[in-house]
Scaffold this active site. Structure first.
Site, mmCIF file in Angstrom:
data_model
loop_
_atom_site.group_PDB
_atom_site.id
_atom_site.type_symbol
_atom_site.label_atom_id
_atom_site.label_comp_id
_atom_site.label_asym_id
_atom_site.label_seq_id
_atom_site.Cartn_x
_atom_site.Cartn_y
_atom_site.Cartn_z
ATOM 1 N N ASP A 60 0.853 -1.197 0.000
ATOM 2 C CA ASP A 60 0.000 0.000 0.000
ATOM 3 C C ASP A 60 0.888 1.245 0.000
ATOM 4 O OD1 ASP A 60 -1.880 1.955 0.332
ATOM 5 O OD2 ASP A 60 -2.679 1.194 2.228
ATOM 6 N N LYS A 62 0.111 3.713 -2.141
ATOM 7 C CA LYS A 62 -0.751 4.769 -2.698
ATOM 8 C C LYS A 62 0.052 5.625 -3.678
ATOM 9 C CE LYS A 62 -4.011 4.872 1.126
ATOM 10 N NZ LYS A 62 -3.285 4.061 2.152
ATOM 11 N N VAL A 63 0.609 4.934 -4.670
ATOM 12 C CA VAL A 63 1.509 5.577 -5.631
ATOM 13 C C VAL A 63 0.742 6.671 -6.383
ATOM 14 C CG1 VAL A 63 3.120 5.172 -7.521
ATOM 15 C CG2 VAL A 63 2.691 3.356 -5.843
ATOM 16 N N ASN A 68 6.078 7.737 -15.585
ATOM 17 C CA ASN A 68 7.416 7.128 -15.485
ATOM 18 C C ASN A 68 7.799 6.809 -14.044
ATOM 19 O OD1 ASN A 68 9.970 6.293 -16.761
ATOM 20 N ND2 ASN A 68 10.806 7.941 -15.484
HETATM 21 O O1 3DU Z 1 -7.879 1.450 10.446
HETATM 22 P P1 3DU Z 1 -7.059 0.198 10.448
HETATM 23 O O2 3DU Z 1 -6.046 0.116 11.551
HETATM 24 O O3 3DU Z 1 -7.936 -1.028 10.350
HETATM 25 O O4 3DU Z 1 -6.155 0.194 9.115
HETATM 26 C C1 3DU Z 1 -6.642 0.454 7.837
HETATM 27 C C2 3DU Z 1 -5.527 0.355 6.840
HETATM 28 O O5 3DU Z 1 -6.009 0.635 5.538
HETATM 29 C C3 3DU Z 1 -4.368 1.305 7.075
HETATM 30 O O6 3DU Z 1 -3.191 0.662 6.609
HETATM 31 C C4 3DU Z 1 -4.697 2.490 6.187
HETATM 32 O O7 3DU Z 1 -3.545 3.180 5.787
HETATM 33 C C5 3DU Z 1 -5.351 1.800 5.004
HETATM 34 N N1 3DU Z 1 -6.324 2.586 4.267
HETATM 35 C C6 3DU Z 1 -7.387 3.151 4.879
HETATM 36 O O8 3DU Z 1 -7.550 3.011 6.093
HETATM 37 C C7 3DU Z 1 -8.320 3.870 4.117
HETATM 38 C C8 3DU Z 1 -8.184 3.987 2.793
HETATM 39 O O9 3DU Z 1 -9.090 4.623 2.105
HETATM 40 C C9 3DU Z 1 -7.095 3.390 2.190
HETATM 41 C C10 3DU Z 1 -6.200 2.694 2.964
#
Ligand code: 3DU
Length: 217
Positions: A60, A62-63, A68
């Site tokens: 994850d 989120k690039v 390029n």
């Molecule tokens: O809230 P939690 O601890 O269950 O983690 C959620 C994960 O998903 C965390 O790594 C966060 O960076 C990621 N994430 C989001 O929570 C929401 C998004 O829209 C995209 C990624």
């Protein structure tokens, strides 16, 4: 990524021994492990290779860059052993297309963030979420990331992408979303981090989530 338990662990811990210990105990309950900046900045990219013995790895990052740079990043992450990379959608079709090309040539997956799960996503992202979902389908990404905190948005996004793309959905537990609601709304997998890795018994929490999911499918 096999669709079995429909649960993805978000492993945002900062210590490699802890990351390995948690992965080992929850491995049987999750279809993939998602890692991101916190763990990788703390321990190095090599943690992807180490964790990949327990489950497929979703990186994850989120690039969100020009085509390029997206290509260079995705190449490095796949080379490290990740099975999928999460990219932002708001950078547009050319950045996404390049990421998908890299994934396809490595037989890997790209997931595209549509609208995020936190309240701030309503400031700018939600307005673009549906167009991003459509772009993800047009560019044939493997799937999208949609918010479990807003199951109605998961449903809207499912209607846009149809059944060819998958939805992975964070926001369950600590952020307030429900695994059952997200799956019912059309998510293929839910992503859960803190509720599992901060628990005294991560395997038990994961098992409970899986049985909650199984009740609604
Ligand atoms: O809230 P939690 O601890 O269950 O983690 C959620 C994960 O998903 C965390 O790594 C966060 O960076 C990621 N994430 C989001 O929570 C929401 C998004 O829209 C995209 C990624």
């Amino acid at each position: 990524m096999e669709k079995d338990t429909r649960l993805i662990l978000a492993l945002d811990v900062l210590d490699s021994a802890e990351a390995l210990r948690i992965s080992q105990v929850v491995a049987g309950h999750v279809d993939a492990i998602k890692v991101g900046y916190p763990l990788i900045l703390a321990t190095g990219l090599g943690i992807i290779t180490e964790l990949s013995r327990y489950a497929p790895i979703i990186a994850d990052f989120k690039v969100a860059d020009i085509p390029n740079t997206n290509r260079l990043i995705c190449e490095q992450v796949f080379k490290a052993g990740a099975d999928a990379v999460i990219v932002q959608g708001f950078t547009g079709h050319d950045s996404l297309r390049t990421s998908v090309e890299v994934a396809r040539s490595n037989n890997k997956d790209i997931f595209v963030v549509t609208e995020m799960s936190h309240p701030g996503a309503l400031d700018f992202m939600q307005a673009a979420g549906e167009a991003i979902a459509k772009m993800a389908a047009d560019e044939q990404a493997s799937g999208v990331v949609a918010p479990a905190t807003r199951p109605e948005r998961v449903r809207d996004i499912r209607n846009i992408i149809g059944s060819d793309l998958t939805i992975i959905s964070p926001g369950v537990g600590t952020q307030g979303g429900s695994a059952a609601d997200a799956i019912r709304a059309g998510a293929d997998w839910v992503i859960v981090g803190r509720s599992i890795y901060q628990s005294d018994d991560p395997a038990a929490v994961a098992a409970k989530l899986v049985s909650e999911i199984k009740e609604v499918i």
